[in-house]
Design an enzyme around this catalytic site. Structure first.
Site, short mmCIF file in Angstrom:
data_model
loop_
_atom_site.label_atom_id
_atom_site.label_comp_id
_atom_site.label_asym_id
_atom_site.label_seq_id
_atom_site.Cartn_x
_atom_site.Cartn_y
_atom_site.Cartn_z
N ASP A 154 35.75 57.77 -79.72
CA ASP A 154 35.60 57.02 -80.97
C ASP A 154 36.20 55.63 -80.84
O ASP A 154 35.60 54.63 -81.24
CB ASP A 154 36.21 57.78 -82.15
N TYR A 155 37.39 55.54 -80.27
CA TYR A 155 38.08 54.26 -80.13
C TYR A 155 37.31 53.30 -79.22
O TYR A 155 37.05 52.15 -79.58
CB TYR A 155 39.48 54.49 -79.58
N ALA A 156 36.95 53.78 -78.02
CA ALA A 156 36.23 52.93 -77.08
C ALA A 156 34.90 52.47 -77.66
O ALA A 156 34.50 51.31 -77.50
CB ALA A 156 36.01 53.66 -75.75
#
Length: 269
Positions: A154-156
């Protein structure tokens, strides 16, 4: 060159970490700052720490995942403190979980804070920059916006989108013939507590970065109108490595320990 003296600088995620340090540095360089964060106590402490700088500091408590609230806060900033000369979209969050462990709400919130908030702030302040014919928009993305890894799906993904946002906006501004500048920042893990527990296999190539060092580099990049800042230098090899077939690309990231860097992640408590 982008001059901080007398400039109105707005920083999101300014109550702690990089945002707090950038606020202090901007004031040292002669700017007046408007600071956005959901942490009311942290914002108050930052504002108290930097009162006495040119124009002082204005703190605005807002949840950046709430589009309506963020848009209202941007309008409040314009009404109370005037147009923004340098916009630094710094706020970010990380879950550190696998895709199947993340809740739907957590995934959406990651994109709302890490990506979509930049859309709303730029749409609020870019018209004023275009009207006066100057301005600088800074997107604090991540090395994870250049290469993905496990436990950061999700972050990347949100940071890949942030990098694409900066690139497309830069091209759009050039097409318009606008002097407004953009800078995207892609650092490796930073020792602010947000990524507490992460590991690096070869610290001499991929060190966990110190916040003060990162802030100095960012401020110099803004002042020098650099379009892109990647830290450390080794991360600049990622575009070159991408020419390899996926199985070799994955093997290289595996060898350097990137795909296991989040194994002991605990994050900020």
């Amino acid at each position: 060159m982008t001059d901080f003296r007398g400039a109105h600088v707005l920083i999101t995620g300014a109550a702690s970490g990089l945002g707090r340090l950038m606020a202090l540095e901007a004031v040292q360089r002669g700017a007046r700052v408007s600071l956005l964060d959901r942490d009311a106590k942290g914002l108050t402490e930052v504002c108290e720490a930097i009162q006495g700088g040119k124009g002082g500091a204005g703190g605005f408590v807002v949840d950046l995942s709430d589009r309506a609230a963020l848009q209202a806060t941007c309008a409040e900033v314009l009404a109370q403190r005037g147009g923004v000369d340098i916009l630094i979209n710094n706020a970010g969050i990380v879950s550190g979980k696998t895709l199947l462990e993340c809740s739907d709400d957590a995934i959406e919130r990651t994109f709302q804070v890490n990506t979509l908030a930049s859309f709303w702030t730029v749409r609020a302040f870019l018209p004023g920059m275009l009207a006066v014919g100057k301005g600088h928009i800074v997107t604090v993305a991540s090395a994870a916006g250049l290469a993905g890894t496990s436990r950061l799906v999700d972050y990347a993904s949100s940071k890949f989108a942030a990098v694409g946002f900066d690139e497309s906006l830069r091209m759009e501004l050039k097409r318009l013939g606008s002097p407004v500048r953009t800078t995207v920042v892609c650092p490796f893990f930073i020792d602010t507590g947000m990524f507490e527990g992460v590991k690096t296999r070869f610290a001499w190539l991929l060190p966990i970065l110190k916040p003060d060092y990162v802030v100095r580099r960012i401020m110099r990049a803004i002042a020098g109108n650099r379009s892109r800042l990647i830290m450390p230098r080794f991360v600049m090899t990622v575009p070159v490595i991408r020419v390899l077939p996926p199985f070799l690309f994955d093997a290289v990231l595996g060898f350097f320990g990137v795909n296991r860097s989040m194994d002991e992640f605990v994050g900020r408590h």
